[in-house]
Design a protein around this motif. Structure first.
Motif, PDB file in Angstrom:
ATOM      1  N   ALA A 447       0.853  -1.191   0.000  1.00 43.45           N
ATOM      2  CA  ALA A 447       0.000   0.000   0.000  1.00 43.45           C
ATOM      3  C   ALA A 447       0.885   1.237   0.000  1.00 43.45           C
ATOM      4  CB  ALA A 447      -0.917   0.009   1.215  1.00 43.45           C
ATOM      5  N   ILE A 448       0.512   2.204  -0.834  1.00 41.45           N
ATOM      6  CA  ILE A 448       1.200   3.496  -0.897  1.00 41.45           C
ATOM      7  C   ILE A 448       0.221   4.575  -0.459  1.00 41.45           C
ATOM      8  CG2 ILE A 448       2.291   5.215  -2.395  1.00 41.45           C
ATOM      9  CD1 ILE A 448       4.018   2.784  -2.052  1.00 41.45           C
ATOM     10  N   GLY A 449       0.659   5.452   0.427  1.00 37.71           N
ATOM     11  CA  GLY A 449      -0.185   6.554   0.862  1.00 37.71           C
ATOM     12  C   GLY A 449       0.535   7.884   0.720  1.00 37.71           C
ATOM     13  N   ILE A 450      -0.249   8.953   0.641  1.00 36.23           N
ATOM     14  CA  ILE A 450       0.296  10.309   0.602  1.00 36.23           C
ATOM     15  C   ILE A 450      -0.206  11.035   1.844  1.00 36.23           C
ATOM     16  CG2 ILE A 450       0.495  12.457  -0.677  1.00 36.23           C
ATOM     17  CD1 ILE A 450       1.694  10.051  -2.147  1.00 36.23           C
ATOM     18  N   ALA A 451       0.729  11.408   2.728  1.00 33.90           N
ATOM     19  CA  ALA A 451       0.372  12.094   3.962  1.00 33.90           C
ATOM     20  C   ALA A 451      -0.094  13.521   3.661  1.00 33.90           C
ATOM     21  CB  ALA A 451       1.558  12.105   4.920  1.00 33.90           C
ATOM     22  N   ALA A 452      -0.598  14.185   4.685  1.00 31.58           N
ATOM     23  CA  ALA A 452      -1.146  15.528   4.508  1.00 31.58           C
ATOM     24  C   ALA A 452      -0.117  16.514   3.970  1.00 31.58           C
ATOM     25  CB  ALA A 452      -1.718  16.020   5.837  1.00 31.58           C
ATOM     26  N   ASP A 453       1.160  16.305   4.318  1.00 36.24           N
ATOM     27  CA  ASP A 453       2.203  17.218   3.844  1.00 36.24           C
ATOM     28  C   ASP A 453       2.834  16.755   2.539  1.00 36.24           C
ATOM     29  OD1 ASP A 453       3.600  15.034   4.723  1.00 36.24           O
ATOM     30  OD2 ASP A 453       4.993  16.140   6.007  1.00 36.24           O
ATOM     31  N   GLY A 454       2.263  15.724   1.906  1.00 36.04           N
ATOM     32  CA  GLY A 454       2.767  15.239   0.631  1.00 36.04           C
ATOM     33  C   GLY A 454       3.793  14.124   0.740  1.00 36.04           C
ATOM     34  N   GLU A 455       4.165  13.717   1.958  1.00 32.90           N
ATOM     35  CA  GLU A 455       5.167  12.666   2.110  1.00 32.90           C
ATOM     36  C   GLU A 455       4.582  11.297   1.750  1.00 32.90           C
ATOM     37  OE1 GLU A 455       8.465  10.993   5.342  1.00 32.90           O
ATOM     38  OE2 GLU A 455       6.938  12.452   5.971  1.00 32.90           O
ATOM     39  N   ILE A 456       5.391  10.491   1.064  1.00 32.55           N
ATOM     40  CA  ILE A 456       4.996   9.137   0.681  1.00 32.55           C
ATOM     41  C   ILE A 456       5.185   8.214   1.878  1.00 32.55           C
ATOM     42  CG2 ILE A 456       5.475   7.193  -0.861  1.00 32.55           C
ATOM     43  CD1 ILE A 456       6.736   9.309  -2.786  1.00 32.55           C
ATOM     44  N   VAL A 457       4.160   7.412   2.172  1.00 27.49           N
ATOM     45  CA  VAL A 457       4.252   6.399   3.219  1.00 27.49           C
ATOM     46  C   VAL A 457       3.968   5.038   2.593  1.00 27.49           C
ATOM     47  CG1 VAL A 457       3.699   7.958   5.119  1.00 27.49           C
ATOM     48  CG2 VAL A 457       1.842   6.807   3.909  1.00 27.49           C
TER      49      VAL A 457
END
Length: 646
Positions: A447-457
């Motif tokens: 799973a790839i996510g984009i945090a609120a500040d644009g960071e990839i998790v």
């Protein structure tokens, strides 16, 4: 378990699109279900022995001999060598859980030692052979290494100079024969184990499971001391098994030519390591190339004839620039440029056709491509061995320019993205649905996510166990309570789940006007020019951006053809008005396609390139920004003093 190429491969795999998560109408998450069953017992040490049992006569690897010929090694032969070396390691007194460091370029013995160490119950510690002595010492002390195998004399000298500080190190072996000694160094390790029973190796293997540490891999990093990433057998199984499925056309081609790859990526890096393990796992013919010098690598490619490669964009840039320089030298530079434009148009049209956005290349474009195929494209493919059809690119952004060019020549390029902490690739371009300029979809199971500040998790079974804490002799988790790993990279997901990398979070430049700028995209665009070898964009807290440029030596040699230029030393040529005008046009072209805050107002050409030896790039050619900004601070300051904007 992943299917091997010995099984039925007649029908292509079904393209599984990501499941998307949206917030306020924006895609902030993408997940692709696992394509391979999770391994619940055993370890990587079992792979050679399972291969020998199921397909003893299948070619597993090929090894280049001194005469340049490649000799195939079957699964049964490889398993026998693994057993012999593992017995030697046991005979030397190494116990389960002990650390064995390997400090070598990419070569057959590296992969052999990796699997033999696991079969003996050890944990391997990769060390890049060009690492400075202080960094090598830090890694070996932090990991508590008891034995170390180095490639040759230079690496042995590095270890000898610091050995008095390595209290845990008991054994030091050299992988290449000492001058005048024809005995195999690996054979000498094996010889010590003649009295050790095969059952001892089986017993050591039986102690392992997917949750145990397989390797302690230290991040090269761009700042600070390297950190040890504890990667388990299960992490590596999840990575390679799902990647094999995601890249099915590479590992199980429908053509009559069996899959084969020549590995020249450093095995000290996660991607190179995963490729080696994946090929042994999938029973794909694997060769090793220790030298990445252009002439050496081209000779190895011609002799080995791989069907696919894993590479960094730097290599593809070199292939393109070398082809352009050769054409220029023979008076066919204009023809090459026209062929390159046709290839890019063809590659872009092919990509659009796969997504249903157009009908693919038209008749006229196909005819133009056919015209240039024997003149240019076939030579590009021949330079890569002649059988190459696929390249997986990772480590840094590739960009559409190179991607569409190679697609147009008949070599499909798939970008990937990952970290040591994600056991190599977390995303990869799906071969059935490429989208150039992105790094593709999540590897199945990820799973790839984009945090609120644009960071990839990232979350998935290949995310490492955590960082090694030598003082506490413990593993420190690096994920949050839900298993998400913060990567430090910025990115975006489009409406189809493709990930685009924006840049490193810590590298974002904030100008005096408060405008945030990711420099990597500008640097990538500038490197597209054949004359530019590398570049760094600066401007933190300044009124505008500036750039430091280095020159590509091969392209420069062609540009210097007139007699008066040939006589000019490179350090003086950087001030040549015609050269500066040529580079200004390249900068102007980049500026024309970006936001005003991203425009580069001034640049300076440096007389020398950014190299690993100078401390300005990592072994994977990633810029060490802090070191460059420190060492060339005066040059950057001068650009602002000279500017009419100040």
């Amino acid at each position: 378990m992943a299917r091997t190429r010995t099984e039925d491969t007649a029908s292509p795999p079904r393209l599984v699109r990501p499941e998307l998560h949206r917030e306020n109408g924006v895609v902030t998450g993408a997940f692709v279900p696992a394509a391979a069953l999770a391994v619940r017992q055993g370890s990587l040490a079992d792979i050679p022995f399972l291969n020998a049992y199921e397909a003893p006569d299948t070619v597993a690897l090929s090894r280049r001999h001194r005469d340049g010929a490649w000799r195939d090694i079957t699964c049964a032969e490889f398993a026998a060598e693994v057993t012999a070396v593992a017995k030697g390691l046991i005979a030397h007194g190494l116990r389960p859980g002990d650390r064995l460091a390997i400090m070598s370029r990419t070569r057959y013995e590296w992969t052999l030692l990796d699997f033999a160490a696991w079969a003996a119950g050890l944990i391997t510690v990769p060390v890049h052979p060009t690492s400075p002595a202080h960094e090598v010492g830090w890694i070996l002390r932090d990991a508590g290494v008891r034995a170390c195998a180095v490639e040759g004399v230079e690496e042995a000298r590095t270890l000898s100079a610091i050995r008095q500080d390595l209290r845990d190190l008991e054994h030091l072996w050299q992988l290449t024969a000492i001058s005048g000694d024809e005995r195999s160094p690996i054979g000498q390790i094996s010889a010590a184990g003649h009295e050790v029973a095969d059952a001892a190796v089986a017993e050591r293997r039986g102690l392992l499971d997917p949750w145990r540490a397989a390797t302690l891999a230290y991040t090269s990093g761009t700042t600070g001391d390297p950190k040890g990433c504890v990667i388990t057998h299960g992490n590596l199984f999840a990575e390679v098994d799902n990647a094999i499925e995601a890249l099915d056309p590479l590992f199980r081609p429908e053509s009559e030519e069996p899959a084969a790859t020549l590995l020249f990526l450093p095995l000290a890096h996660a991607l190179g390591r995963a490729v080696a393990i994946g090929c042994v796992r999938a029973r794909v013919r694997l060769g090793h190339a220790p030298s990445v010098r252009t002439e050496d690598l081209l000779a190895d490619l011609a002799g080995f004839r791989p069907t696919f490669l894993f590479a960094i964009p730097h290599l593809l840039e070199r292939v393109f620039d070398s082809g352009r320089a050769a054409a220029e030298k023979s008076g066919r530079g204009g023809s090459f440029d026209r062929a390159a434009r046709v290839a890019r148009r063809f590659g872009a049209a092919s990509e659009a056709g796969r997504h249903g956005e157009a009908g693919g290349p038209g008749i006229g474009l196909r005819a133009a491509r056919s015209l240039y195929d024997p003149l240019v494209y076939r030579r590009v493919r021949a330079g890569l061995g002649g059988n190459l059809r696929h390249v997986v690119s990772g480590g840094s952004p590739l960009g559409r320019r190179l991607g569409t060019f190679f697609e147009g020549t008949g070599v499909s390029v798939y970008e990937s993205y990952g970290l040591t902490e994600t056991t190599a690739s977390a995303t990869v371009t799906p071969p059935g649905a490429p989208r150039l300029g992105t790094v593709g979809w999540p590897v199945p199971g990820t799973a790839i996510g984009i945090a609120a500040d644009g960071e990839i998790v990232v979350r998935g079974p290949q995310v490492f166990a955590g960082y090694w804490d030598a003082e506490r002799q413990a593993v420190l988790p690096a994920t949050d309570a839900e298993g998400w790993l913060a990567t430090g990279d910025l990115g975006t997901l489009d409406e189809d789940g493709y990930l685009t990398i924006v840049g490193r979070k810590r590298d974002v430049i904030v100008t005096a006007a408060g405008e945030p700028v990711a420099p990597e995209r500008l640097e990538e665009a500038l490197r597209a020019d054949p004359l530019i070898g590398n570049c760094l964009v600066a401007g933190e807290g300044r009124p505008f951006l500036v750039a430091l440029l280095t020159l590509d030596r091969e392209a420069l040699a062609s540009w210097r053809e007139p007699a008066d230029r040939r006589r000019t030393p490179p350090e003086e040529l950087v001030a040549d008005p015609e050269l500066l005008d040529r580079l200004q046009r390249a900068v102007d072209e980049v500026n024309a396609g970006v936001h005003p805050a991203e425009r580069i107002h001034r640049f300076r050409v440096l007389p020398r390139g950014f190299t690993e030896a100078s401390g300005h790039v990592t072994p994977s050619f990633t810029l060490r920004r802090d070191e460059i900004l420190r060492d060339f601070g005066d040059e950057i300051d001068a650009l602002y003093r000279e500017s009419e904007w100040v």
